[in-house]
Design a protein around this motif. Structure first.
Motif, PDB file in Angstrom:
ATOM      1  N   VAL A  17       0.872  -1.161   0.000  1.00  0.00           N
ATOM      2  CA  VAL A  17       0.000   0.000   0.000  1.00  0.00           C
ATOM      3  C   VAL A  17       0.911   1.212   0.000  1.00  0.00           C
ATOM      4  CG1 VAL A  17      -1.688   1.348   1.307  1.00  0.00           C
ATOM      5  CG2 VAL A  17      -1.923  -1.128   1.153  1.00  0.00           C
ATOM      6  N   ARG A  18       0.875   1.949  -1.087  1.00  0.00           N
ATOM      7  CA  ARG A  18       1.724   3.136  -1.208  1.00  0.00           C
ATOM      8  C   ARG A  18       0.998   4.350  -0.640  1.00  0.00           C
ATOM      9  NH1 ARG A  18       2.812   4.658  -6.373  1.00  0.00           N
ATOM     10  NH2 ARG A  18       1.415   3.216  -7.437  1.00  0.00           N
ATOM     11  N   PHE A  19       1.748   5.170   0.048  1.00  0.00           N
ATOM     12  CA  PHE A  19       1.207   6.372   0.673  1.00  0.00           C
ATOM     13  C   PHE A  19       2.007   7.568   0.182  1.00  0.00           C
ATOM     14  CE2 PHE A  19      -0.606   9.321   3.377  1.00  0.00           C
ATOM     15  CZ  PHE A  19       0.259   9.820   4.347  1.00  0.00           C
ATOM     16  N   ILE A  20       1.315   8.499  -0.465  1.00  0.00           N
ATOM     17  CA  ILE A  20       1.960   9.662  -1.061  1.00  0.00           C
ATOM     18  C   ILE A  20       1.236  10.913  -0.607  1.00  0.00           C
ATOM     19  CG2 ILE A  20       2.577  10.799  -3.236  1.00  0.00           C
ATOM     20  CD1 ILE A  20       2.338   7.962  -4.535  1.00  0.00           C
ATOM     21  N   VAL A  21       1.989  11.929  -0.246  1.00  0.00           N
ATOM     22  CA  VAL A  21       1.399  13.211   0.134  1.00  0.00           C
ATOM     23  C   VAL A  21       1.841  14.272  -0.865  1.00  0.00           C
ATOM     24  CG1 VAL A  21       1.225  14.998   1.901  1.00  0.00           C
ATOM     25  CG2 VAL A  21       1.347  12.597   2.575  1.00  0.00           C
ATOM     26  N   GLU A  22       0.853  14.924  -1.487  1.00  0.00           N
ATOM     27  CA  GLU A  22       1.110  15.995  -2.447  1.00  0.00           C
ATOM     28  C   GLU A  22       0.382  17.238  -1.956  1.00  0.00           C
ATOM     29  OE1 GLU A  22       1.448  13.290  -6.482  1.00  0.00           O
ATOM     30  OE2 GLU A  22      -0.544  13.893  -5.772  1.00  0.00           O
ATOM     31  N   GLY A  23       1.098  18.095  -1.212  1.00  0.00           N
ATOM     32  CA  GLY A  23       0.455  19.272  -0.634  1.00  0.00           C
ATOM     33  C   GLY A  23      -0.631  18.859   0.335  1.00  0.00           C
ATOM     34  N   PRO A  24      -1.857  19.358   0.181  1.00  0.00           N
ATOM     35  CA  PRO A  24      -2.938  19.014   1.099  1.00  0.00           C
ATOM     36  C   PRO A  24      -3.648  17.693   0.767  1.00  0.00           C
ATOM     37  CG  PRO A  24      -3.728  20.615  -0.478  1.00  0.00           C
ATOM     38  CD  PRO A  24      -2.269  20.409  -0.780  1.00  0.00           C
ATOM     39  N   VAL A  25      -3.190  17.004  -0.270  1.00  0.00           N
ATOM     40  CA  VAL A  25      -3.856  15.775  -0.719  1.00  0.00           C
ATOM     41  C   VAL A  25      -2.980  14.558  -0.431  1.00  0.00           C
ATOM     42  CG1 VAL A  25      -4.858  14.531  -2.671  1.00  0.00           C
ATOM     43  CG2 VAL A  25      -5.079  17.029  -2.526  1.00  0.00           C
ATOM     44  N   ALA A  26      -3.533  13.600   0.303  1.00  0.00           N
ATOM     45  CA  ALA A  26      -2.853  12.326   0.544  1.00  0.00           C
ATOM     46  C   ALA A  26      -3.450  11.273  -0.380  1.00  0.00           C
ATOM     47  CB  ALA A  26      -3.018  11.903   1.996  1.00  0.00           C
TER      48      ALA A  26
END
Length: 267
Positions: A17-26
């Motif tokens: 399960v990949r978890f990525i945070v792009e600014g305010p969006v996870a």
């Protein structure tokens, strides 16, 4: 951007399960496309870890959950893992674990969007249902056809979550008749059907709208609804007190009277 997950050196067929945070969006990505993203125990643990990371990061305003490969959201739990079960107590422990992991999704303090392409089956249906909003491509199917496949069952907690959003009659058809309705035939408001070539733009637009809204209002609304599902007489006085006592509420009133956009800070 930040990301966590299992080491890339591990075999792809084990999934992650990949978890990525792009600014305010996870973004939480179920990444095991060769098995239609069927969940291993490790993937469930990684889902919970991602949820804990989101809950601990006040800069995150929305979470998007999606299956890799474009063919499935999650096709339930990896069936091979059930070979290790030796008694009914193993089933009780398993359902309690599922409740824990799905509960981590339901309790997220930010709005959640499930992006479903192809199939959301069994545990995948329960995870997608735990999200606040759902988008799906045409023909996507939802269901828990265990009466004609594994012969297992769902816990009362999982059933209560499904009936709260879908109603008891549809849940009975899904479980007793093993029906897999398409996104187009799901109850109004349950899922937005979007053409594949418009899906990315729709996800971005929905995230942008949610990011622009008052985070405290959305968080306490989610929690109040969760409490009501568990207990129709549940109190939300603490949530009301927190909201009306916040700086965001005062900002909202000032901005409305000044006819300007509010600047939400989540405090």
């Amino acid at each position: 951007m930040s990301a966590t997950g299992s080491p890339a050196a591990e075999a792809d067929d084990k999934g992650r399960v990949r978890f990525i945070v792009e600014g305010p969006v996870a973004r939480i990505i179920f990444d095991r496309p060769a098995a239609r993203n069927a969940m291993t125990w490790r993937m469930y643990e990684e889902l919970e870890q991602a949820c804990l990371a989101i809950a601990a990061d006040p800069s995150i305003r929305v979470a998007v959950l999606r299956g890799a490969g474009g063919k499935a959201f999650v096709a339930g739990t990896d069936i091979d893992q059930f070979r290790a079960f030796t008694s009914g107590e193993d089933g009780v422990a398993y359902e309690q674990q599922v409740e824990r992991f799905v509960g981590a999704v339901e309790r997220l303090p930010v709005p959640t969007i499930a992006v479903v392409e192809g199939w959301a089956v069994g545990g995948g249906m329960v995870i997608a249902n735990a999200c606040d909003l759902r988008l799906a491509t045409p023909g996507t199917r939802f269901g828990v056809p265990i009466a004609r496949t594994l012969g297992n069952c769902l816990s009362t907690i999982s059933l209560s979550m499904l009936t709260a959003t879908l109603g008891q009659n549809l849940v009975k058809r899904m479980l007793l008749l093993a029906e897999m309705p398409t996104a187009e035939t799901m109850p109004p408001g349950y899922v937005g059907v979007v053409a594949p070539d418009a899906l990315e733009a729709e996800i971005d637009a929905l995230c942008a709208k949610l990011v622009s809204h008052a985070p405290i209002t959305m968080r306490v609304t989610k929690e109040a609804l969760r409490r009501l599902r568990l207990d129709p007489q549940a109190s939300a006085a603490d949530l009301v007190r927190e909201t009306y006592g916040s700086a965001d509420f005062r900002e909202g009133v000032d901005a409305f009277l000044a006819k300007r956009p509010p600047q939400w800070r989540g405090a």
